[in-house]
Design an enzyme around this catalytic site. Structure first.
Site, PDB file in Angstrom:
ATOM      1  N   ARG A  18      83.264  22.059  41.890  1.00 56.38           N
ATOM      2  CA  ARG A  18      82.009  22.675  42.295  1.00 56.38           C
ATOM      3  C   ARG A  18      81.189  22.951  41.038  1.00 56.38           C
ATOM      4  O   ARG A  18      81.718  23.491  40.067  1.00 56.38           O
ATOM      5  CB  ARG A  18      82.288  23.983  43.052  1.00 56.38           C
ATOM      6  N   ASP A  50      85.716  29.038  58.448  1.00 57.57           N
ATOM      7  CA  ASP A  50      86.196  30.335  57.980  1.00 57.57           C
ATOM      8  C   ASP A  50      85.098  31.355  57.728  1.00 57.57           C
ATOM      9  O   ASP A  50      85.391  32.474  57.304  1.00 57.57           O
ATOM     10  CB  ASP A  50      86.994  30.152  56.683  1.00 57.57           C
ATOM     11  N   GLU A  65      81.488  33.488  41.456  1.00 60.79           N
ATOM     12  CA  GLU A  65      81.045  34.397  40.398  1.00 60.79           C
ATOM     13  C   GLU A  65      82.231  35.035  39.688  1.00 60.79           C
ATOM     14  O   GLU A  65      82.225  35.184  38.466  1.00 60.79           O
ATOM     15  CB  GLU A  65      80.144  35.493  40.979  1.00 60.79           C
ATOM     16  N   ASP A  89      79.806  28.895  59.880  1.00 64.52           N
ATOM     17  CA  ASP A  89      80.561  28.056  60.805  1.00 64.52           C
ATOM     18  C   ASP A  89      80.513  28.596  62.227  1.00 64.52           C
ATOM     19  O   ASP A  89      81.028  27.960  63.149  1.00 64.52           O
ATOM     20  CB  ASP A  89      82.024  27.948  60.363  1.00 64.52           C
ATOM     21  N   ASP A 141      78.614  21.022  50.403  1.00 66.09           N
ATOM     22  CA  ASP A 141      78.809  20.481  49.065  1.00 66.09           C
ATOM     23  C   ASP A 141      78.015  19.206  48.857  1.00 66.09           C
ATOM     24  O   ASP A 141      77.632  18.516  49.799  1.00 66.09           O
ATOM     25  CB  ASP A 141      80.298  20.189  48.833  1.00 66.09           C
ATOM     26  N   ASP A 166      84.972  22.595  58.518  1.00 68.88           N
ATOM     27  CA  ASP A 166      84.311  23.002  57.288  1.00 68.88           C
ATOM     28  C   ASP A 166      85.220  22.628  56.119  1.00 68.88           C
ATOM     29  O   ASP A 166      86.400  22.314  56.316  1.00 68.88           O
ATOM     30  CB  ASP A 166      84.075  24.513  57.344  1.00 68.88           C
ATOM     31  N   LYS A 205      75.390  21.777  61.620  1.00 68.88           N
ATOM     32  CA  LYS A 205      76.795  21.640  62.020  1.00 68.88           C
ATOM     33  C   LYS A 205      76.916  21.708  63.542  1.00 68.88           C
ATOM     34  O   LYS A 205      77.613  20.904  64.162  1.00 68.88           O
ATOM     35  CB  LYS A 205      77.646  22.740  61.378  1.00 68.88           C
TER      36      LYS A 205
END
Length: 1170
Positions: free
Chosen positions: A673, A869, A574, A873, A755, A464, A849
């Site tokens: 990002r 993490d 956030e 995943d 992403d 990841d 994945k």
């Protein structure tokens, strides 16, 4: 990685006109798009079947439950404050939990049942039973059971201790106290006695005893804050809400009644769906109205709720299952050799029984008088028939007796030895200071002891990105506001850490974290709304401060006049945006379920939260509807660029939209990002239409979730562009160096991320995964045919490459994978990916994945490792041969599902190159050595049988035969399997190419097995015939000779082991020579007991001269061929490991590889320091 389990997607509103319900304002980012439009979708959106990796439209089985409508068959009915009636028809689970496996009564049968799942144990049990039959008794009946009983006993003790700890933990948990409403008063009650339907009161900092639906809280608006660190590892506060209709309820003063119709217990901790009826009022319940067992109440004085799930039916307990059981590659390969050894055993037994049959036929006339075989006996002065069963049965009995005598050809001690060695290896991995994460104070965790050696054979690493390669600690870097880019380099150099502060009640309030602020942008933000640009900047930062679910928490500081505001939220993205807004003068000070207070450039302003539309994976955005101080109503939205540009009014300010798109591309290329922010003002009619639609959707009993999403989509349209944000998620320390070393080791690294493409490529460059010399193949097709065409073109390009061509980097997105996975295009993708040095998969969903990992695992024999993490995943971690969890910012879901867990990605280098290499080398050698050690003893018995007319009597005592595998020779191989090191840590990290020994299976393969068996045959011949020749035609009896063979074989196998030990220490010296001494002592003690056979035999043979000469000659003659082959191989054709060992010894590293032809390129000093 980004945590994306949305469960029930809902739209939350706090209407100023209708107060019938309080909607959830739980953070969207725990399941969303990380501040960059790219968080992976939730499990519920991944496929109609769990194994359908390519689909993304339907709900998955495990996590889609809460989105389905409740029908009578799938629901449970709960009577509030009436547990007797609730449990009258269906007795629900008690609140007592049990994590233990056994009880006093069930321990012995269940533990034995589990242990006998190993076929080898059944084999040895059958052998022990056969030896109890009088016709087949070879050894003493007690001695034959000893090895199996010892192994079973040791395993049972270990299991009993582990289960005792679980029992103790269960007792403590079940005995905790909670306040439960009994006869109109709250009384203390043990957790285990709580029932479904009872009303429970929980006070601040207490842990929830079960899953409860909130009825009321100490806050007048019904909000409660909880910490779910015991549930998912996340320490940030989450908000939960009681319904407006039950806020004023006081169960101690008035009788409360009603019903709750909710879904049956399920594992989805992010979803809940129910309907509640109180005093004739019907209301809907969602995930924001339930608090789960294990959560802690924070910043709230008390809450009152009704128990809906208890004990093993709580969501926490349903999610408490461990990671799936996996078997190591080495153990699987070992089974192949176990079968061969079984065939050897059958062959030896067949040879003995066949030769015995021939001998029996030849001596048919002599059977009346021959010892052992005579048909008649003349005891007691008269003739009787002897127990002779006939020629055929005697041959059959001889075969079975041969199986009993040669039983240790299958090494029973190997299994217990492997378990002990793995525990020892795990201890040293856990205690390795070089794999200790100081920032999180987390040690390496070994959660699956049975696959340690697989770490030395990894060929593919699937990683990841967010939180695994990066820190998942977001920092606001730049912004595009109304088409103006505030990210120029000059401004960045002038930017300073800014800590905005305001005065409240004589104290200064300032954010806990400072942010680098652009001086120009800060000046314009302070200028107010006088200009058009100023108004845009004002609205942009107002959106950042308001469009979130962050909870501001006041903290004391070192200065008595200063208090800090810690912004608690479920998403680091956030938090970064709110801290950035505060740095530019828009400080969020207070949040309740109905309003927020923001200090805008020194002026405190209250905004009514009229509605908050939570993020979901369909819309990929969130929005908040605010009642502003100027009486206007505005909707602010933020989300992924692909989702936001679809709802922005493109007829307005096309140049602004184009500029924003260009800035987004620039930010993504820098690895940032991104989020797009939009806004529009609602007129009275639009607001009333939204509110009525929302009220109708939120109270709908059927299709509620879909209707709520539709309402959200209707209000999030025709937005004007405010701008976009760029947040940096920095690479973790050592990531580029680690990836470079993995590639040098021949390991293919694939990065699977949610992403966007530009961000993934940028991170690929910065992490050294992608280099400028690589040829990039990008597949981002929007249809199956275009995807097929692009794959074929890429395959043609790959096949037409010439020698020396640049390596290929494949970049493919999740949309393309929808058409590839679970279709005929899978094979084409596999062929293409196999030719690529690097694969980057962007915008992929969690089950995609897992599908990518399965693509490689199902088509090759290469070992795969997946590392991540967070929750999205988990699927790939469980599919891979080895799963590694990163204990980072996103909770503990990945850690709980993993085989190994660690604090940072860079620890992967020492884990694989050092511990993986050592574990594989040690375990491979230990298995072969155990085969050799047992086989040489069996061949010794075989030769003796051939020279004693196949009587299957043994010169070696029963006890020595049984103790050989348990005491005489087992401890040295265990200690060597834990402590021996063929190369130092520094060398293994400096030259990752040495890891290839495990990938090429150099330490354990069929060739080595056959070489070991040939060597074993030669050593057994020397071991048997030298003592036999020395005492041929002497008065030394068989028992004396048996003691000599016992001592000789123990000395031989220990010297054989000593020849292969590379790094000696005092412990290894002690067990090697101590085992020999222990054997001598045991043999002397056994022969000194008058009631045992062979009394005083060892003392008799030790008094003869040839005894000592044989003990010297046997090891020398037996190991000469092995020594010659070993020296010749290492001198004329050394492997990479041998060359590295010599270089270590002599300090010369001017080498260009070894038998594998690998050029030894040292890595950076960074890895060598680990």
């Amino acid at each position: 990685m980004d945590l994306n389990n949305t469960g029930e997607s809902s739209v939350h509103s706090d209407s100023i006109m209708h107060s019938s319900s309080r909607r959830s304002i739980s953070s969207y980012h725990s399941r969303t798009s990380a501040a960059n439009s790219v968080r992976e979708v939730n499990f519920g959106d991944l496929g109609s079947r769990a194994q359908t990796y390519g689909s993304k439209s339907a709900e998955s089985e495990g996590f889609g439950t809460s989105r389905k409508e409740i029908n009578d068959e799938d629901a449970r009915l709960i009577y509030i404050n009436d547990p007797a009636k609730t449990n009258e028809k269906y007795e629900f689970s008690s609140n007592s939990i049990r994590t233990s496996k056994y009880s006093i009564i069930t321990f012995v049968p269940r533990n034995l049942f589990e242990q006998f799942h190993r076929v080898a144990y059944i084999y040895f049990l059958a052998i022990a039973i056969l030896n109890q039959l009088p016709q087949l008794a070879v050894f003493g009946r007690g001695a034959s059971i000893l090895p199996l009983a010892f192994v079973l006993f040791v395993s049972a003790i270990k299991d009993a201790y582990e289960d005792w700890r679980r029992h103790r933990s269960d007792k403590v948990e079940n005995s905790r106290l909670a306040s439960v409403l009994v006869n109109g008063q709250f009384q203390m009650k043990q957790w285990k006695h709580i029932q479904v339907g009872e009303i429970i009161k929980v006070t601040s900092n207490q842990t929830l005893p079960c899953d409860i639906v909130l009825l009321s809280t100490s806050d007048s608006t019904g909000v409660a804050y909880v910490q779910t660190i015991n549930l998912d590892g996340e320490s940030n506060l989450k908000s939960r809400y009681a319904k407006q209709e039950t806020l004023s309820v006081n169960p101690e003063k008035e009788n409360i009644g009603g019903t709750i119709k909710c879904e049956k217990p399920n594992r989805n901790i992010y979803g809940f769906q129910a309907n509640m009826e109180v005093d004739g009022k019907k209301m809907s319940l969602g995930p924001s109205n339930i608090i789960l067992r294990g959560c802690e109440l924070k910043n709230t004085d008390w809450v009152i709720g009704v128990a809906v799930y208890t004990g093993r039916e709580t969501k926490a307990m349903l999610n408490s299952s461990g990671s799936p059981s996996k078997r190591s590659r080495l153990e699987t390969q070992m089974n192949r050799e176990i079968i061969l050894l079984s065939l050897f055993l059958v062959a030896l037994c067949t040879i003995v029984s066949t030769l015995f049959g021939v001998w029996l036929a030849r001596h048919k006339s002599e059977l009346n008088t021959l010892p052992y075989y005579r048909k008649k006996t003349y005891a007691d002065g008269h003739e009787e028939d002897y127990n002779y069963s006939g020629w055929a049965l005697e041959i059959f009995f001889t075969f079975l007796m041969s199986v009993i005598v040669f039983q240790i050809m299958i090494p029973i001690s190997l299994y217990i030895s492997m378990e002990i060695v793995r525990v020892g290896q795990a201890y040293f991995m856990i205690r390795d200071p070089n794999m200790y994460a100081e920032n999180s104070h987390s040690r390496f965790q070994c959660r699956a002891l049975n696959i340690n050696e697989d770490l030395g054979q990894i060929k593919y690493v699937f990683s990841d990105k967010t939180g695994t390669l990066t820190e998942n600690k977001m920092e606001f870097k730049c912004a595009s506001i109304y088409g103006v880019d505030y990210s120029n380099e000059a401004a960045s150099e002038q930017a300073e850490q800014v800590g905005y502060s305001v005065q409240v009640d004589g104290q200064a309030l300032r954010p806990k974290m400072k942010v680098k602020a652009d001086p120009e942008l800060q000046r314009m933000a302070e200028s107010g709304k006088e200009t058009h640009e100023g108004r845009q900047i004002h609205d942009f930062f107002l959106a950042l401060a308001a469009c979130n679910t962050i909870v501001p928490i006041l903290m004391d500081s070192d200065e008595p006049t200063v208090r800090l505001i810690d912004y608690q939220g479920e998403s680091p993205d956030e938090q970064a945006l709110v801290y950035a807004a505060a740095a530019y003068g828009f400080m969020l000070i207070e949040r309740t379920s109905g309003h927020i207070v923001i200090d805008v450039q020194g002026e405190r302003q209250r905004f009514d939260v009229l509605g908050l539309h939570e993020f979901d994976s369909d819309r990929k955005r969130m929005s908040v509807i605010l009642g502003c101080p100027d009486k206007s109503v505005k909707v602010f939205a933020k989300g992924a660029d692909t989702a936001m540009f679809g709802v922005i009014n493109k007829s307005l300010n096309l140049d602004v939209i184009s500029a924003t798109e260009a800035h987004l591309h620039k930010y993504s290329s820098l690895g940032l990002r991104t989020l797009v922010i939009g806004m529009r003002e609602l007129n009275g009619a639009e607001f009333e239409q939204w509110q009525s639609s929302y009220e109708a959707a939120s109270t709908a009993l059927l299709g509620r979730a879909a209707k709520l999403r539709r309402v959200a989509s209707n209000v999030e349209k025709n937005l004007s562009t405010l701008g976009a944000s760029g947040i940096e998620d920095k690479l973790q320390e050592g990531v580029p160096e680690t990836i470079e070393s993995l590639r040098l080791a021949g390991i293919k690294v694939w990065v699977l991320t949610g992403d966007k493409q530009e961000t993934a490529i940028s991170i690929g460059y910065s992490s050294k995964l992608v280099t400028s010399e690589m040829t990039q193949i990008i597949i981002n097709s929007s249809s199956k045919e275009s995807c097929r065409r692009r794959l074929q073109e890429a395959l043609d390009l790959s096949r037409n490459r010439t020698m020396g061509s640049s390596p290929i980097a494949l970049i493919i997105d999740g949309t393309s994978l929808v058409y590839v996975l679970d279709s005929e295009l899978e094979e084409e993708l596999f062929l293409l990916a196999s030719d690529c040095a690097v694969v980057l998969c962007c915008r992929v969903a969690p089950l995609q994945k897992a599908g990518i990992v399965a693509l490689i695992k199902n088509r090759t024999d290469d070992m795969t490792l997946a590392i991540g993490d967070g929750a999205n995943d988990v699927s790939m971690i469980q599919v891979a041969d080895v799963g590694v969890g990163i204990s980072g910012q996103e909770g503990r879901q990945a850690v709980m599902a993993s085989d190994f867990a660690m604090g940072q990605f860079r620890f992967l280098a020492p884990l694989l190159f050092v511990h993986g290499h050592w574990n594989y080398q040690r375990m491979g050698y230990m298995i072969l050595y155990n085969f050799y050690r047992n086989a040489v003893f069996v061949f010794l018995l075989f030769w003796y049988t051939l020279f004693t007319d196949y009587t299957l009597t043994t010169a070696i005592t029963d006890w020595s035969s049984m103790l050989y595998s348990v005491i005489y020779s087992s401890l040295p191989t265990i200690v060597v399997g834990i402590l021996d090191k063929d190369l130092s840590r520094t060398t293994l990290l400096k030259y990752p190419q040495l890891y290839g020994a495990g990938q090429r299976e150099e330490c354990y393969n069929p060739k080595l097995f056959w070489i070991t068996m040939i060597d074993t045959l030669w050593q057994s011949i020397v071991l048997y015939f030298i003592p036999l020749a020395a005492y041929w035609k002497t008065i030394v009896d068989g028992s004396s000779l048996g003691d000599l063979w016992t001592l000789a074989v123990v000395i031989l196998v220990n010297l054989h082991l000593a020849m292969d030990i590379i790094r000696w220490n005092w412990i290894i010296h002690a067990v090697i020579w101590g085992s020999i001494i222990a054997t001598i002592i045991c043999v002397i003690i056994i022969d000194a007991i008058p009631i045992l056979p062979g009394y005083w035999a060892v003392f008799h043979v030790m008094s003869t001269g040839p005894f000592w000469l044989c003990l010297l000659a046997v090891p020398i003659a037996a190991m000469i061929p092995r020594f010659i082959v070993k020296v010749s191989t290492q001198y004329f054709c050394p492997g990479d490991i041998q060359i590295a060992r010599e270089a270590e010894k002599f300090g010369s590293w001017n080498i260009q590889g070894g038998g594998g032809g690998i050029e030894m390129i040292p890595t950076s000093n960074f890895l060598q320091r680990q």
